[in-house]
Design an enzyme around this catalytic site. Structure first.
Site, PDB file in Angstrom:
ATOM      1  N   SER A 160       0.836  -1.198   0.000  1.00 37.66           N
ATOM      2  CA  SER A 160       0.000   0.000   0.000  1.00 37.66           C
ATOM      3  C   SER A 160       0.865   1.240   0.000  1.00 37.66           C
ATOM      4  O   SER A 160       2.074   1.178   0.214  1.00 37.66           O
ATOM      5  CB  SER A 160      -0.915   0.007   1.243  1.00 37.66           C
ATOM      6  OG  SER A 160      -0.141   0.077   2.432  1.00 37.66           O
ATOM      7  N   GLY A 162       2.137   3.045  -2.145  1.00 35.36           N
ATOM      8  CA  GLY A 162       3.259   3.125  -3.057  1.00 35.36           C
ATOM      9  C   GLY A 162       4.475   2.301  -2.667  1.00 35.36           C
ATOM     10  O   GLY A 162       5.470   2.283  -3.401  1.00 35.36           O
ATOM     11  N   GLU A 267     -10.510   3.612  -7.450  1.00 30.27           N
ATOM     12  CA  GLU A 267      -9.570   4.402  -8.242  1.00 30.27           C
ATOM     13  C   GLU A 267      -9.744   4.095  -9.727  1.00 30.27           C
ATOM     14  O   GLU A 267      -9.849   2.920 -10.116  1.00 30.27           O
ATOM     15  CB  GLU A 267      -8.135   4.110  -7.825  1.00 30.27           C
ATOM     16  CG  GLU A 267      -7.819   4.514  -6.398  1.00 30.27           C
ATOM     17  CD  GLU A 267      -6.395   4.198  -6.027  1.00 30.27           C
ATOM     18  OE1 GLU A 267      -5.483   4.828  -6.619  1.00 30.27           O
ATOM     19  OE2 GLU A 267      -6.175   3.321  -5.174  1.00 30.27           O
ATOM     20  N   GLU A 279      -8.065   0.277  -9.100  1.00 34.28           N
ATOM     21  CA  GLU A 279      -8.031  -0.450  -7.838  1.00 34.28           C
ATOM     22  C   GLU A 279      -9.247  -0.060  -6.999  1.00 34.28           C
ATOM     23  O   GLU A 279      -9.921   0.934  -7.281  1.00 34.28           O
ATOM     24  CB  GLU A 279      -6.757  -0.141  -7.041  1.00 34.28           C
ATOM     25  CG  GLU A 279      -5.464  -0.592  -7.705  1.00 34.28           C
ATOM     26  CD  GLU A 279      -4.241  -0.313  -6.850  1.00 34.28           C
ATOM     27  OE1 GLU A 279      -4.408   0.176  -5.718  1.00 34.28           O
ATOM     28  OE2 GLU A 279      -3.123  -0.582  -7.318  1.00 34.28           O
ATOM     29  N   ASP A 286      -6.661   7.344   1.349  1.00 32.17           N
ATOM     30  CA  ASP A 286      -5.837   8.495   1.738  1.00 32.17           C
ATOM     31  C   ASP A 286      -6.182   9.751   0.945  1.00 32.17           C
ATOM     32  O   ASP A 286      -6.209  10.854   1.503  1.00 32.17           O
ATOM     33  CB  ASP A 286      -4.344   8.173   1.647  1.00 32.17           C
ATOM     34  CG  ASP A 286      -3.905   7.587   0.318  1.00 32.17           C
ATOM     35  OD1 ASP A 286      -4.729   7.528  -0.616  1.00 32.17           O
ATOM     36  OD2 ASP A 286      -2.725   7.179   0.217  1.00 32.17           O
ATOM     37  N   THR A 287      -6.484   9.619  -0.344  1.00 32.06           N
ATOM     38  CA  THR A 287      -6.866  10.803  -1.124  1.00 32.06           C
ATOM     39  C   THR A 287      -8.157  11.415  -0.611  1.00 32.06           C
ATOM     40  O   THR A 287      -8.434  12.593  -0.839  1.00 32.06           O
ATOM     41  CB  THR A 287      -7.034  10.454  -2.609  1.00 32.06           C
ATOM     42  OG1 THR A 287      -8.098   9.512  -2.764  1.00 32.06           O
ATOM     43  CG2 THR A 287      -5.761   9.864  -3.190  1.00 32.06           C
ATOM     44  N   ARG A 364       4.600  10.010   5.949  1.00 32.29           N
ATOM     45  CA  ARG A 364       3.535  11.014   5.982  1.00 32.29           C
ATOM     46  C   ARG A 364       3.180  11.282   7.437  1.00 32.29           C
ATOM     47  O   ARG A 364       2.706  10.408   8.148  1.00 32.29           O
ATOM     48  CB  ARG A 364       2.327  10.481   5.209  1.00 32.29           C
ATOM     49  CG  ARG A 364       1.249  11.505   4.957  1.00 32.29           C
ATOM     50  CD  ARG A 364       0.294  11.021   3.883  1.00 32.29           C
ATOM     51  NE  ARG A 364      -0.361   9.771   4.233  1.00 32.29           N
ATOM     52  CZ  ARG A 364      -0.779   8.868   3.353  1.00 32.29           C
ATOM     53  NH1 ARG A 364      -0.562   9.061   2.070  1.00 32.29           N
ATOM     54  NH2 ARG A 364      -1.386   7.774   3.736  1.00 32.29           N
TER      55      ARG A 364
END
Length: 394
Positions: A160, A162, A267, A279, A286-287, A364
């Site tokens: 996840s 990335g 997505e 996906e 998160d977006t 993050r």
């Protein structure tokens, strides 16, 4: 009839949160607004959701025996997966024994593994996707890259944010991409998906809520990623009526196939009126953190309502909004957010600090949010706030 009794009694409702990062923290907060007892799990201590949950456990959720042990000890009413790296076969068995997995054990099993969800979408439901091949060995990987063609995207089937993801732009990148997929994914080495590089105008997350009153689609969220990890998102993403209708149709079909109640982050790639499925995550995305400022019920509030069996009669959108992830590089257990009075000096700006206990590499640590009269102005505003922010690694 939905009932929630006194916390810590036999009439109360207990949720086991499998994953306690920043998204899990917001889900925990929203569940607690309804008087739900939250037990937070993660692979490391002092994870964000652990800071506000009533109790917590540290374990590898890929360890099925350890996960089962906690479930049998806590006896939760709801098991809510919030990460990909989890022992999904154990969840399937627990569901058969009567535990309630959100949204369903099947959904968790399929979506925690990119192979399962891609085969469901493309081969069973016939949804449009990019060309793809799976590979379990480096030899299969090299063959898959040749068949798909360069450029292409490589992702571990279980990871996840990335982690382990890369782009092959030339033959010189092939070995490097295989190494990244095997060493940097969140679940260790294993099978990968090689995807054809899609030329698109933009990509979206269409947050889709399945709840007791039906299915609700939120306004599309546009986003920018770096190596598969979200950096900025905005809502709404402008789309043609035809593209939006196709996106909602795709989201409706994939979420119906997965079943259960909760929010799904679907997505997709968009080029003109053409929409390709990419996906889906059966949990907050998160977006979607932009919804903490863009609407009256954030994606986390909607997830809580849905999993508790409550309806979503409507969502009030406040206006064009943007988010920007605060990603910090370093290695330390101490860091400091600075210059906050300047960061928050402009109207319509908010900041969330996640409270993560350490940095290893890049991580993050927070998110900036902004709203304005247009998406463009909201993005400019959040960029101005980000430029003022200082994070010192101590």
């Amino acid at each position: 009839m939905v009932k929630i009794g006194t916390t810590f009694t036999s009439h109360g409702t207990k949720a086991l949160l499998c994953g306690s990062g920043e998204l899990g923290k917001e889900v925990a907060i929203e569940l607690q607004r309804y008087g739900v007892e939250v037990v937070a799990l993660d692979r490391y201590p002092k994870a964000p959701a652990m800071n506000i949950a009533q109790s917590s456990h540290v374990l590898s959720m890929l360890d099925g025996e350890a996960l089962r042990s906690v479930v049998e000890r806590e006896k939760p009413d709801l098991i809510i997966p919030e990460v990909e790296a989890i022992a999904t076969p154990t969840l399937v068995q627990l569901e058969k024994e009567g535990y309630h997995v959100i949204p369903t054990a099947k959904a968790t099993l399929l979506t925690m593994n990119r192979e399962g969800i891609r085969r469901l979408a493309a081969e069973e439901l016939g949804l449009p996707t990019s060309p793809y091949k799976f590979a379990s060995t480096e030899e299969e990987f090299i063959s898959a890259v040749k068949e798909i063609g360069i450029p292409c995207v490589v992702k571990p089937v279980m990871s996840s944010s990335g982690h382990g993801q890369s782009v092959i732009r030339s033959e010189e990148d092939i070995h490097r991409s295989w190494r990244i997929s095997q060493e940097e994914g969140r679940s260790g080495s294993g099978k990968v998906i090689v995807e054809g590089f899609v030329k698109f105008d933009y990509e979206i997350t269409l947050l889709t809520v399945r709840h007791s009153g039906g299915t609700t689609y939120l306004l599309p969220i546009g986003h920018h990623q770096v190596d598969g990890d979200y950096r900025e998102s905005w809502q709404p993403q402008a789309m043609t009526p035809g593209a939006l209708a196709k996106a909602q149709d795709i989201a409706g079909k994939i979420t119906a196939a997965l079943g259960g109640y909760g929010i799904f982050g679907v997505e997709m790639f968009v080029r003109g009126d053409e929409v390709l499925f990419s996906e889906v995550s059966p949990r907050p995305h998160d977006t979607g953190m932009v919804t903490m400022i863009s609407q009256d019920l954030s994606e986390f509030a909607l997830h809580a309502r849905a999993v508790l069996g409550l309806p979503v009669p409507g969502v009030r959108f406040y206006g064009p909004s943007a988010s920007k992830a605060v990603v910090v590089q370093g290695n330390s257990t101490e860091y400091e957010f600075q210059n906050l009075e300047e960061v928050l000096s402009e109207e319509g700006v908010q900041l969330r600090i996640f409270g993560k206990p350490e940095i290893k590499g890049h991580r993050r640590l927070g998110v900036l949010l902004a709203t304005d009269e247009s998406v463009e102005k909201a993005l400019e505003k959040v960029q101005r706030a980000y430029a003022k922010l200082k994070v010192e690694v101590l």
